[in-house]
Design an enzyme around this catalytic site. Structure first.
Site, PDB file in Angstrom:
ATOM      1  N   THR B 100       0.926  -1.302  -0.128  1.00 22.41           N
ATOM      2  CA  THR B 100       0.111  -0.098   0.010  1.00 22.41           C
ATOM      3  C   THR B 100       0.706   1.298  -0.043  1.00 22.41           C
ATOM      4  O   THR B 100       0.353   2.280   0.150  1.00 22.41           O
ATOM      5  CB  THR B 100      -0.989   0.184   1.243  1.00 22.41           C
ATOM      6  OG1 THR B 100      -0.185  -0.259   2.292  1.00 22.41           O
ATOM      7  CG2 THR B 100      -1.881  -1.155   1.151  1.00 22.41           C
ATOM      8  N   SER B 101       2.093   0.932  -0.187  1.00 19.28           N
ATOM      9  CA  SER B 101       3.013   2.372  -0.094  1.00 19.28           C
ATOM     10  C   SER B 101       3.150   2.875  -1.310  1.00 19.28           C
ATOM     11  O   SER B 101       2.957   2.425  -2.374  1.00 19.28           O
ATOM     12  CB  SER B 101       4.529   1.916   0.472  1.00 19.28           C
ATOM     13  OG  SER B 101       5.117   1.772  -0.659  1.00 19.28           O
ATOM     14  N   CYS B 102       3.321   4.405  -1.466  1.00 13.70           N
ATOM     15  CA  CYS B 102       3.444   4.975  -2.593  1.00 13.70           C
ATOM     16  C   CYS B 102       5.055   5.191  -3.007  1.00 13.70           C
ATOM     17  O   CYS B 102       5.190   5.753  -4.348  1.00 13.70           O
ATOM     18  CB  CYS B 102       2.911   6.466  -2.552  1.00 13.70           C
ATOM     19  SG  CYS B 102       0.863   6.553  -2.289  1.00 13.70           S
ATOM     20  N   VAL B 103       5.795   4.725  -2.421  1.00 10.61           N
ATOM     21  CA  VAL B 103       7.256   4.837  -2.916  1.00 10.61           C
ATOM     22  C   VAL B 103       7.840   3.300  -2.766  1.00 10.61           C
ATOM     23  O   VAL B 103       8.937   3.101  -2.925  1.00 10.61           O
ATOM     24  CB  VAL B 103       8.046   5.495  -1.978  1.00 10.61           C
ATOM     25  CG1 VAL B 103       7.942   7.050  -2.517  1.00 10.61           C
ATOM     26  CG2 VAL B 103       7.969   5.454  -0.581  1.00 10.61           C
TER      27      VAL B 103
END
Lengths: 168, 103
Positions: B100-103
């Site tokens: 679920t991370s953006c990076v």
């Protein structure tokens, strides 16, 4: 009438970064890297003050603006007085604080972010007109910049179905 | 939540095909899942998968950067091992939830 159910997933993004504030450059980097991570072809194009993000002697000392930034808040959430922002060192202090917060979220530095993007197959370009304006040459820019290109060449990169252009 | 049979094992999966119970995972499941993503698993792949599972079970958020500093692979290799969305695909094969991370 039959319903259109077919989906057309995004295949390519061209992202333009035209501002040199830390948060604007990071936004462009997060979006580009996010695309690469999803397997979407990604090209990142730096223009005008955004060029700071790929200029060797500036890219890792980007600042966030403390003047003319109404969303700016003090650490406790109180409004940040604009007049405070003009004091020497305040912008540097605020920027350092932003960077430490960003680092806690495991968000890399500008150079490391760019390396992640190119490692995943993304490409980085500089705008010719802006480079001419700021008197920047290829050797002033980060080593892995693919080229200094014109707006026409930029649009050529957008060819193909499922391409979107995003301006930061 | 749905159930799916992968490589002869019944496992719980989410709507987009990620395993929701990491303890049901095993190597045969990984090999089978990888096939669907056109990836043939080697030793290096399994080292990455074990790393992802370890980080996930420690409750930390998975990021590409963490994989790149794991000492197992650098980011370029990670993209080569799991082409077309390495963190997503590797997480799927590792039997852990969708990152679920953006990076």
């Amino acid at each position: 009438m039959s319903e259109i159910t077919e989906k057309y997933p995004l295949k390519k993004v061209l992202i333009i970064c035209a501002k040199g504030n830390l948060e604007d450059v990071l936004a462009a980097l997060v979006m580009t890297n996010g695309a690469v991570m999803e397997g979407i072809e990604a090209k990142l194009f730096f223009t005008f003050f955004g060029l700071d993000g790929i200029t060797k002697n500036r890219m890792n000392s980007l600042h966030t603006a403390t003047v003319g930034n109404p969303a700016m808040r003090m650490p406790g959430g109180l409004p940040f007085p604009s007049l405070l922002g003009i004091l020497p060192g305040v912008e540097a202090g605020v920027s350092a604080m932003m960077k430490s917060q960003i680092n806690k979220l495991d968000i890399p530095t500008v150079t490391e972010f760019l390396e992640m993007i190119t490692a995943g197959g993304g490409e980085v370009f500089a705008c010719k007109l802006a480079c001419d304006m700021f008197k920047l040459k290829k050797e002033d820019l980060w080593e892995e910049v693919s080229g200094i290109i014109t707006v026409g060449q930029f649009y050529e990169l957008a060819e193909g179905h499922g391409t979107q252009i995003i301006f930061v | 939540m749905a159930e799916q049979i992968i490589a002869g094992f019944t496992v719980d999966v989410s709507a987009d095909g990620y395993m929701t119970n990491p303890s049901q995972w095993n190597k045969e499941i990984a090999i089978e899942m990888a096939k669907e993503l056109n990836t043939e698993l080697g030793e290096k792949h399994f080292a990455v998968l074990e790393f992802l599972r370890k980080v996930q079970m420690e409750g930390q958020q998975l990021t590409i950067r963490k994989v790149g500093t794991s000492g197992i692979v650098d980011i370029k290799e990670f993209y080569q091992l799991f082409p077309g969305g390495p963190l997503k695909n590797a997480s799927k094969i590792a039997g852990i939830p969708k990152p679920t991370s953006c990076v």
